[in-house]
Design a protein around this motif. Structure first.
Motif, PDB file in Angstrom:
ATOM      1  N   SER A 115       0.825  -1.205   0.000  1.00  0.00           N
ATOM      2  CA  SER A 115       0.000   0.000   0.000  1.00  0.00           C
ATOM      3  C   SER A 115       0.861   1.257   0.000  1.00  0.00           C
ATOM      4  O   SER A 115       1.991   1.255   0.496  1.00  0.00           O
ATOM      5  CB  SER A 115      -0.900   0.031   1.244  1.00  0.00           C
ATOM      6  OG  SER A 115      -1.774  -1.074   1.277  1.00  0.00           O
ATOM      7  N   LEU A 116       0.294   2.314  -0.538  1.00  0.00           N
ATOM      8  CA  LEU A 116       0.884   3.640  -0.480  1.00  0.00           C
ATOM      9  C   LEU A 116      -0.244   4.651  -0.355  1.00  0.00           C
ATOM     10  O   LEU A 116      -1.348   4.405  -0.842  1.00  0.00           O
ATOM     11  CB  LEU A 116       1.692   3.959  -1.750  1.00  0.00           C
ATOM     12  CG  LEU A 116       3.082   3.358  -1.927  1.00  0.00           C
ATOM     13  CD1 LEU A 116       3.609   3.691  -3.313  1.00  0.00           C
ATOM     14  CD2 LEU A 116       4.039   3.867  -0.861  1.00  0.00           C
ATOM     15  N   ARG A 117       0.069   5.775   0.250  1.00  0.00           N
ATOM     16  CA  ARG A 117      -0.898   6.857   0.299  1.00  0.00           C
ATOM     17  C   ARG A 117      -0.289   8.098  -0.340  1.00  0.00           C
ATOM     18  O   ARG A 117       0.742   8.596   0.120  1.00  0.00           O
ATOM     19  CB  ARG A 117      -1.330   7.181   1.728  1.00  0.00           C
ATOM     20  CG  ARG A 117      -2.518   8.147   1.757  1.00  0.00           C
ATOM     21  CD  ARG A 117      -2.959   8.498   3.161  1.00  0.00           C
ATOM     22  NE  ARG A 117      -2.065   9.459   3.798  1.00  0.00           N
ATOM     23  CZ  ARG A 117      -2.390  10.192   4.860  1.00  0.00           C
ATOM     24  NH1 ARG A 117      -3.605  10.071   5.395  1.00  0.00           N
ATOM     25  NH2 ARG A 117      -1.514  11.020   5.401  1.00  0.00           N
ATOM     26  N   LEU A 118      -0.918   8.557  -1.372  1.00  0.00           N
ATOM     27  CA  LEU A 118      -0.488   9.783  -2.035  1.00  0.00           C
ATOM     28  C   LEU A 118      -1.245  10.973  -1.463  1.00  0.00           C
ATOM     29  O   LEU A 118      -2.394  10.842  -1.051  1.00  0.00           O
ATOM     30  CB  LEU A 118      -0.748   9.705  -3.541  1.00  0.00           C
ATOM     31  CG  LEU A 118      -0.147   8.518  -4.290  1.00  0.00           C
ATOM     32  CD1 LEU A 118      -0.421   8.649  -5.775  1.00  0.00           C
ATOM     33  CD2 LEU A 118       1.335   8.383  -4.010  1.00  0.00           C
ATOM     34  N   MET A 155      -3.873   3.754  -1.754  1.00  0.00           N
ATOM     35  CA  MET A 155      -3.753   2.697  -2.754  1.00  0.00           C
ATOM     36  C   MET A 155      -3.390   1.398  -2.064  1.00  0.00           C
ATOM     37  O   MET A 155      -2.302   1.286  -1.479  1.00  0.00           O
ATOM     38  CB  MET A 155      -2.696   3.076  -3.793  1.00  0.00           C
ATOM     39  CG  MET A 155      -2.915   4.457  -4.414  1.00  0.00           C
ATOM     40  SD  MET A 155      -1.769   4.829  -5.750  1.00  0.00           S
ATOM     41  CE  MET A 155      -0.214   4.839  -4.854  1.00  0.00           C
ATOM     42  N   ASN A 156      -4.294   0.451  -2.113  1.00  0.00           N
ATOM     43  CA  ASN A 156      -4.083  -0.863  -1.511  1.00  0.00           C
ATOM     44  C   ASN A 156      -4.002  -1.935  -2.581  1.00  0.00           C
ATOM     45  O   ASN A 156      -4.393  -1.713  -3.731  1.00  0.00           O
ATOM     46  CB  ASN A 156      -5.229  -1.185  -0.547  1.00  0.00           C
ATOM     47  CG  ASN A 156      -5.297  -0.240   0.629  1.00  0.00           C
ATOM     48  OD1 ASN A 156      -4.279   0.135   1.199  1.00  0.00           O
ATOM     49  ND2 ASN A 156      -6.501   0.162   1.007  1.00  0.00           N
ATOM     50  N   SER A 157      -3.492  -3.089  -2.190  1.00  0.00           N
ATOM     51  CA  SER A 157      -3.394  -4.228  -3.122  1.00  0.00           C
ATOM     52  C   SER A 157      -2.740  -3.811  -4.428  1.00  0.00           C
ATOM     53  O   SER A 157      -3.229  -4.129  -5.522  1.00  0.00           O
ATOM     54  CB  SER A 157      -4.785  -4.814  -3.385  1.00  0.00           C
ATOM     55  OG  SER A 157      -5.396  -5.224  -2.181  1.00  0.00           O
ATOM     56  N   LEU A 158      -1.637  -3.112  -4.302  1.00  0.00           N
ATOM     57  CA  LEU A 158      -0.974  -2.584  -5.494  1.00  0.00           C
ATOM     58  C   LEU A 158      -0.459  -3.703  -6.382  1.00  0.00           C
ATOM     59  O   LEU A 158      -0.025  -4.764  -5.909  1.00  0.00           O
ATOM     60  CB  LEU A 158       0.152  -1.649  -5.094  1.00  0.00           C
ATOM     61  CG  LEU A 158      -0.316  -0.260  -4.640  1.00  0.00           C
ATOM     62  CD1 LEU A 158       0.776   0.459  -3.862  1.00  0.00           C
ATOM     63  CD2 LEU A 158      -0.748   0.572  -5.832  1.00  0.00           C
ATOM     64  N   LYS A 159      -0.505  -3.429  -7.675  1.00  0.00           N
ATOM     65  CA  LYS A 159      -0.067  -4.379  -8.687  1.00  0.00           C
ATOM     66  C   LYS A 159       1.054  -3.752  -9.513  1.00  0.00           C
ATOM     67  O   LYS A 159       1.139  -2.515  -9.607  1.00  0.00           O
ATOM     68  CB  LYS A 159      -1.235  -4.721  -9.618  1.00  0.00           C
ATOM     69  CG  LYS A 159      -2.476  -5.249  -8.921  1.00  0.00           C
ATOM     70  CD  LYS A 159      -3.616  -5.432  -9.913  1.00  0.00           C
ATOM     71  CE  LYS A 159      -4.882  -5.922  -9.229  1.00  0.00           C
ATOM     72  NZ  LYS A 159      -6.003  -6.100 -10.199  1.00  0.00           N
ATOM     73  N   PRO A 160       1.886  -4.564 -10.138  1.00  0.00           N
ATOM     74  CA  PRO A 160       2.947  -3.996 -10.985  1.00  0.00           C
ATOM     75  C   PRO A 160       2.383  -3.058 -12.056  1.00  0.00           C
ATOM     76  O   PRO A 160       3.037  -2.070 -12.413  1.00  0.00           O
ATOM     77  CB  PRO A 160       3.586  -5.237 -11.602  1.00  0.00           C
ATOM     78  CG  PRO A 160       3.400  -6.298 -10.562  1.00  0.00           C
ATOM     79  CD  PRO A 160       2.034  -6.025  -9.985  1.00  0.00           C
TER      80      PRO A 160
END
Length: 117
Positions: A16-19, A82-87
């Protein structure tokens, strides 16, 4: 008006990331904030958007159920969790002052998100 996007980085798939998109200046003129992304060799994609009046949210099909947009009016900041990030989420993410890119008067500088497999 200035928009400052931040929070990008390198994360493994599933992470996950938070923008953040912080607005400054004449922020009263902004009615909505959109997030967009562009990967190398690909067209710009609309990711998500939030309206300031009623907090209505919009998501692109590729991120529905994984990304969440929110707004802190007191801080003039919009977040994209942003969760469950994918390539395939790897891209430069931009925030802009409209839910339609062609109508946006102001853009943030972009923040790189890289998702490793």
């Amino acid at each position: 008006v200035q928009l400052q996007a931040s929070g990008g980085g390198l994360v493994q798939a599933g992470g996950s990331l938070r923008l953040s998109c912080a607005a400054s200046g004449s922020t009263f003129s902004i009615n909505e904030i959109g997030w967009y992304r562009q990967a190398p060799g690909k067209e710009r994609e609309e990711v998500s958007c939030i309206t300031h009046s009623n907090y209505r949210t919009i998501y692109g099909d590729s991120v529905k159920g994984r990304f969440t947009i929110s707004r802190d009016g007191a801080k003039n900041t919009v977040y994209l969790m942003m969760n469950s990030l994918k390539p395939e989420d790897t891209a430069v993410y931009f925030c802009a002052s409209d839910c339609f890119a062609g109508s946006a008067d102001y853009w943030g500088q972009g923040t790189q998100v890289t998702v490793s497999s």
